[in-house]
Design an enzyme around this catalytic site. Structure first.
Site, PDB file in Angstrom:
ATOM      1  N   ASP A  70       0.767  -1.245   0.020  1.00 23.89           N
ATOM      2  CA  ASP A  70       0.103   0.038  -0.020  1.00 23.89           C
ATOM      3  C   ASP A  70       0.879   1.330  -0.097  1.00 23.89           C
ATOM      4  OD1 ASP A  70      -2.494   0.996   0.036  1.00 23.89           O
ATOM      5  OD2 ASP A  70      -2.603   1.300   2.175  1.00 23.89           O
ATOM      6  N   HIS A 129      -5.875  -5.639   0.825  1.00 23.74           N
ATOM      7  CA  HIS A 129      -5.746  -4.565   0.066  1.00 23.74           C
ATOM      8  C   HIS A 129      -4.469  -4.188  -0.597  1.00 23.74           C
ATOM      9  CE1 HIS A 129      -6.414  -0.217  -0.606  1.00 23.74           C
ATOM     10  NE2 HIS A 129      -5.472   0.097  -0.234  1.00 23.74           N
ATOM     11  N   HIS A 174      -4.303   2.828  -7.481  1.00 23.97           N
ATOM     12  CA  HIS A 174      -5.572   2.427  -6.215  1.00 23.97           C
ATOM     13  C   HIS A 174      -6.812   2.279  -7.166  1.00 23.97           C
ATOM     14  CE1 HIS A 174      -3.207   3.066  -2.777  1.00 23.97           C
ATOM     15  NE2 HIS A 174      -4.334   2.635  -2.031  1.00 23.97           N
ATOM     16  N   HIS A 177      -6.669  -1.198  -8.154  1.00 17.54           N
ATOM     17  CA  HIS A 177      -6.940  -1.919  -6.920  1.00 17.54           C
ATOM     18  C   HIS A 177      -8.704  -2.278  -6.918  1.00 17.54           C
ATOM     19  CE1 HIS A 177      -8.963  -1.880  -2.944  1.00 17.54           C
ATOM     20  NE2 HIS A 177      -8.174  -3.041  -2.570  1.00 17.54           N
TER      21      HIS A 177
HETATM   22 ZN   LIG Z   1      -4.282   1.952  -0.076  1.00 18.89          ZN
END
Ligand SMILES: [Zn+2]
Length: 386
Positions: free
Chosen positions: A178, A278, A261, A264
């Site tokens: 992340d 995540h 992101h 993602h």
């Molecule tokens: Zn994140």
């Protein structure tokens, strides 16, 4: 969602207080007492089983009651609304998210709706959710629904590195994934004209903190993972916890999110990926973004080698997909490029077709680099639902 047109203002958003270190959890009462007298702690059964004694003791030392409410797996709209009811029924004046990113996001969202203070107490350094003023809302199956933006950040973020050292290694690896994305996305946002999540153009501070997070991780991520495997706290682990939790949080919120992101979020539409963290899915987004923006080959190859050593996926295989899954990959790319997604913060227009090509390209490039550098070949992930 922040606008993708340029704003004349720059914004830096941050929590009021950030507390990190070995034994920090024992000081929770002292810091919470400054925020309220009747805290509500949100924690799932596993987390509460591990920390109820320590938390209850820390709160009792500050003359605070320890009222706890349980939590399921995801911050769904229903989970948030039911927490608002618990806050109202108990007359609570501060809510504490104790656990992982979804617990913390649900605490933030309900604290905002109930107009009380809120605090983040992560039990792993697995994402940068704890510091930000936004929550990611999912379906009960783990599909991305929306970002919710709040006018304030947490009043307190408290993370105990002794607790992080006893969490599973894969949680720290996820947080590293992340946090690595943070610099790639802040760099892209700075080059473009879009606003960051905080609602203005990136501040120089936001961009610089994102880069600092990147530098700290390249230097310390591997020894920090060794430390967690041995359940010990070292300076390398302290550095990585700060990068994953504080710097990545400030960096993404005030430096900007971009393609990684958004990809993602698109990946959450594929049921094959549902058991993944995540940070694991973000890492696929980071590599796809590097390919999409035509980053230097050396940078792409070093990123693949490094994230393989960290234990993060960088192939479709490792997230339960294959380059032949054209329909799924197209659905992911469509979801990643919907209007308002942060992929449109990239400094050039991005289409779903380009995302499909970048995602498919990850497989071959990563397999070649891993083989050339003597790193293990990817293993098929089969943990997702269908
Ligand atoms: Zn994140």
């Amino acid at each position: 969602m922040p606008s993708t047109t340029s704003s004349s203002l720059s914004v830096l958003a941050s929590p009021s207080r950030y507390v990190q270190g070995k034994g920090a959890l024992d000081e929770l009462g002292t810091h919470l007492a400054a925020l309220g007298r009747n805290p509500l702690i949100v924690a799932d059964d596993t987390v509460w089983g591990l920390f109820s004694q320590q938390v209850t003791g820390a709160l009792a030392a500050a003359d605070l009651p320890a009222t706890r409410v349980g939590f399921e797996r995801f911050a769904t709209p229903e989970a948030v609304d039911s927490l608002v009811d618990v806050i109202a029924a108990g007359g609570h004046d501060v809510i504490v998210g104790l656990g992982g990113g979804s617990t913390i996001d649900a605490a933030k969202a309900s604290g905002h709706l109930a107009r009380i203070r809120w605090a983040s107490v992560p039990t792993a350094a697995s994402s940068d959710a704890p510091t930000s003023s936004l929550a990611v809302i999912y379906t009960a199956d783990g599909e991305f629904v929306e970002y919710r933006f709040f006018p304030r950040n947490p009043d307190l973020v408290l993370i105990d590195t002794q607790v992080v050292a006893h969490a599973p290694v894969r949680f720290l690896a996820a947080g590293i994934g992340d946090a690595l994305a943070t610099w790639l996305e802040a760099r892209a946002t700075r080059r473009g004209t879009a606003d960051a999540m905080a609602g203005g153009r990136p501040t120089r501070a936001g961009t610089a903190l994102a880069e600092l997070s990147w530098d700290i991780l390249w230097e310390n991520a591997l020894p920090a993972l060794d430390a967690v495997a041995a359940h010990v706290v070292t300076p390398a682990l302290e550095a990585v916890v700060e990068a994953n939790t504080l710097l990545s949080g400030l960096g993404f919120e005030s430096g900007g999110l971009a393609a990684a992101h958004a990809i993602h979020n698109g990946l959450t539409a594929a049921p094959q990926t549902h058991g993944l963290t995540h940070g694991q899915k973000v890492n696929i987004g980071s590599l796809a973004q590097l390919i999409l923006e035509g980053a230097p080959t050396a940078e792409i190859e070093d990123f693949i080698a490094f994230t393989t050593q960290v234990g993060l996926p960088n192939t479709l295989t490792e997230i339960g997909l294959s380059p032949e899954d054209r329909d799924e990959i197209e659905a992911v790319a469509e979801a990643a490029t919907v209007e308002g997604e942060t992929i449109h913060a990239m400094p050039f227009p991005v289409t779903a077709g380009q995302v499909v090509d970048a995602l498919i390209a990850t497989e071959g490039i990563s397999r070649r680099v891993r083989s050339e550098r003597g790193l293990p070949a990817p293993e098929l992930y089969t943990g997702g639902g269908h």
